[in-house]
Design an enzyme around this catalytic site. Structure first.
Site, PDB file in Angstrom:
ATOM      1  N   ASP A  45       5.788  25.011  50.404  1.00 46.80           N
ATOM      2  CA  ASP A  45       4.684  25.377  51.274  1.00 46.80           C
ATOM      3  C   ASP A  45       4.872  24.730  52.647  1.00 46.80           C
ATOM      4  OD1 ASP A  45       1.887  26.415  51.651  1.00 46.80           O
ATOM      5  OD2 ASP A  45       1.465  24.274  51.888  1.00 46.80           O
TER       6      ASP A  45
ATOM      7  N   GLU B  94       8.788  28.535  52.787  1.00 48.49           N
ATOM      8  CA  GLU B  94       7.816  29.235  53.606  1.00 48.49           C
ATOM      9  C   GLU B  94       8.125  28.761  55.029  1.00 48.49           C
ATOM     10  OE1 GLU B  94       3.042  30.087  53.660  1.00 48.49           O
ATOM     11  OE2 GLU B  94       3.674  27.991  53.560  1.00 48.49           O
TER      12      GLU B  94
END
Length: 687
Positions: free
Chosen positions: A347, A384
């Site tokens: 993330d 990401e």
């Protein structure tokens, strides 16, 4: 409360609290502390403090006798209270072990949970309230597990089909799963779940965060939960509420059992991990663990001791610091070596690669360590590739063997098949031509030129944003249930409701929506790269237009397994697309030498044709065994298309058409050279 001392060891134990003969070995980093205690709790909640000796370089540890498996514990640390220097030591605060293998209980956001006095003007006045009543407990657990002959499926990257899924959402309503196992790790490993994944063609499940996490204060005030889990309190502990048992030992065993059963079915387990920030929020947040042990080492702080936030979550972990870097690497190794996971999706991964000046560095020590580590270099790493800091969008810039979520693919697919189609229907001017779409179909070489198309994780939807069904059913987000007056969530959805907002009985609109969904799925599953399907899209899942359901753990987000005929057709379509992807290797990965581009007459695309802004039809021929032809038609009228000759002098067979409600229609029929395409449709031919 009682206190004991712990003798120093001649060596420093491994970080954390580990059971050994006669007690536990303990090690915790508290860089500027003057005293550190292991605080243990008996069954009645009575606390005993075991003072730990310093072992050098900011570490504290020793052997603590008569502390066994099952003991609940935390740490306390005393030292300077100098917030402007990043030091917030406060012995009144019970702190979680950053290396705890199990965490039991929840936070209570009471004044005592905070290291600073909430009644003061800022966060620089120390609070003497004891936080122990408001803090979860770490638990000493054995990590032994009978793995038997477990082995990683180790799918070649070009054969992977990722499936992003939430543990609770997947099986909470799945009828074949026993009720007490629904929404759990055991539910994910149930034969009914595995059968669905296998028939879908999934090779790898990408689990939304399973590290121990808690709700944010503002969600508690709204009476809503943190459903997604991007608010970590423990990087080594599986989230206990996802287990069918409340016993901490069984929680860990159930997680490992899930991995073992998925592996036996040939399915890899990828964890979505959140090493960019923690649940402690900003300096004004709760004292949970890291801030009370060594805030200036774990977090990015400015010269005044305030957080440098590039995540939008209040704080940012600083992986330029060896202590923070070691914790993250140790966590990753733990999940691979002890829990047998097969890779990680990071993330806000740009945060992890920022240097001391906040510049993104592809040779950051974190990336170098992953590349050189004998364990971590062998698993999948997916970025990401953005965060909220300066120059935060870095798609295509991660190093080596990393894969990346390709937001350019997502946007191009949505633009061409949804937003631009809607613009055409309204008489507006769409985005120009087919150039962007063509680039994404063949692996986004503009982004991954020095690597491989397999560095691109192609997706159209994910947990964050509209579902596939909502993308074609709503022009605007509808997030009122989140309690923020519809202010949250992305406003740039590139969606089109096809003529009516939300649910409708208009069959013309429904037919058009279903075809648009199939166009998006076809583009994703027939393009070069690694496709990622968001769970439930294969079932026609709708969230009623909510594009930010991070706080919705209810029927809105739980997968609905009651399929009407249209949803059954959609499921069959996804299965057919993943099957043909397996059968035709050239679709998955190829070099530029096998690519041929043609217009609707079967002639090769010229520079002049590529520059036509209103062009909406294109043919992509891929030479291989078998050869493949993808025909794209984004116009609103039928189009007569002449197929180019096959590279091997064979005949084209129509394998799939997005105009088909079910994939069995005309499967394998031989093309006659001149075909009539349905408006807004996508076809695949093979030899």
């Amino acid at each position: 409360m009682s206190t004991t001392g712990a003798p120093a060891l001649p060596h420093r134990p491994a970080p954390g609290v580990r059971p050994v003969e006669g007690g536990v070995d303990v090690a915790v980093f508290a860089g500027e502390a003057t005293r550190v205690w292991l605080a243990t709790f008996d069954e009645d909640g009575a606390e005993t403090r075991h003072e730990l000796p310093a072992t050098g370089e900011g570490w504290w540890g020793g052997h603590v006798p008569d502390v066994g498996v099952g003991t609940r514990y935390g740490f306390r640390a005393d030292g300077p209270w100098k917030p402007r220097a990043g030091h917030r030591y406060n012995p009144a605060k019970l702190l979680l072990d950053p290396y705890a293998r199990a965490i039991e209980g929840d936070l209570a956001y009471e004044p005592g949970l905070f290291a600073h006095d909430l009644d003061a003007d800022d966060a620089t006045v120390r609070s003497d309230l004891d936080s122990a009543p408001f803090v979860p407990r770490c638990v000493v657990v054995e990590t032994d597990f009978d793995w038997g002959d477990d082995a990683a499926p180790a799918h070649p990257r070009d054969q992977r089909v990722l499936y992003e899924v939430h543990v609770t959402e997947m099986t909470r309503l799945l009828p074949e799963v026993p009720e007490h196992l629904r929404g759990t790790y055991a539910g994910m490993a149930h034969p009914a779940t595995i059968e669905h994944l296998q028939r879908l063609g999934v090779t790898s499940v990408e689990l939304l965060p399973v590290h121990a996490f808690v709700d944010e204060p503002h969600l508690r005030d709204l009476g809503l939960p943190n459903h997604w889990g991007y608010n970590t309190i423990g990087f080594f502990a599986p989230h206990a509420p996802y287990a069918s048992s409340s016993d901490p030992h069984e929680v860990l065993a159930e997680f490992k059992g899930m991995v073992k059963h998925l592996h036996a079915a040939g399915i890899e387990v990828i964890l979505d991990v959140v090493y960019n920030h923690t649940a402690e929020q900003s300096v004004g947040g709760a004292a949970i663990a890291w801030r009370g042990l060594a805030a200036q080492r774990y977090y990015r702080l400015d010269e005044e001791g305030w957080d440098v936030d590039v995540t939008g979550c209040g704080n940012s972990l600083d992986l330029t610091d060896p202590v923070a870097l070691q914790m993250v690497l140790d966590s990753l190794r733990y999940w691979v070596q002890e829990c047998h996971v097969d890779g990680f999706r990071y993330d806000l991964a740009v945060t992890l690669g920022r240097d001391g000046d906040l510049d993104f560095d592809p040779e950051h020590p974190f990336f170098v360590a992953l590349r050189e580590d004998p364990v971590l270099s062998q698993v999948l790493h997916v970025a990401e590739p953005w965060d909220l800091g300066p120059d935060g969008w870095r798609t295509g810039q991660f190093p080596g063997a990393w894969a990346e979520w390709n937001d350019r693919f997502r946007d191009a697919a949505r633009d061409f098949w949804v937003a631009d189609a809607g613009a055409l229907a309204d008489g507006a001017v769409p985005h120009p031509g087919v150039r962007e779409l063509a680039t994404r179909l063949v692996g986004s070489r503009d982004l991954f030129a020095e690597r491989t198309p397999l560095a691109s994780v192609n997706f159209v939807t994910a947990h964050d944003g509209f579902t596939l069904a909502d993308l074609v059913s709503y022009d605007e987000k509808h997030n009122e249930a989140n309690g923020e007056d519809n202010r949250d969530g992305n406003d740039d959805n590139r969606s089109w409701n096809h003529g009516e907002e939300g649910d409708t009985d208009d069959e013309v609109i429904l037919v058009a929506r279903r075809r648009s969904v199939r166009n998006l799925l076809g583009m994703m599953l027939l393009s070069a790269g690694v496709p990622m399907l968001a769970s439930g899209d294969e079932l026609g899942r709708s969230l009623g237009g909510n594009n930010n359901p991070y706080c919705q753990d209810n029927e809105m987000t739980w997968l609905d397994w009651q399929l009407d005929p249209a949803k059954g057709d959609l499921l069959a379509t996804v299965r057919a697309l993943t099957a043909v992807r397996r059968e035709v290797p050239v679709l998955r990965d190829h070099d530029e030498s096998v690519i041929g581009w043609f217009d609707e007459t079967g002639a090769e695309m010229s520079d002049e044709l590529w520059e036509q802004d209103l062009r909406r039809t294109l043919q992509l021929r891929l030479a291989g065994e078998p050869c493949a032809l993808i025909v794209v038609h984004g116009g609103l009228e039928e189009m007569e298309v002449t197929l180019p000759e096959t590279p091997d002098d064979g005949a084209w067979r129509l394998r799939w058409d997005s105009a088909w409600e079910r994939p069995e229609e005309a499967h394998g029929t031989e093309g006659d050279g001149v075909e009539v395409l349905t408006p807004l449709s996508l076809r695949l031919y093979t030899t």
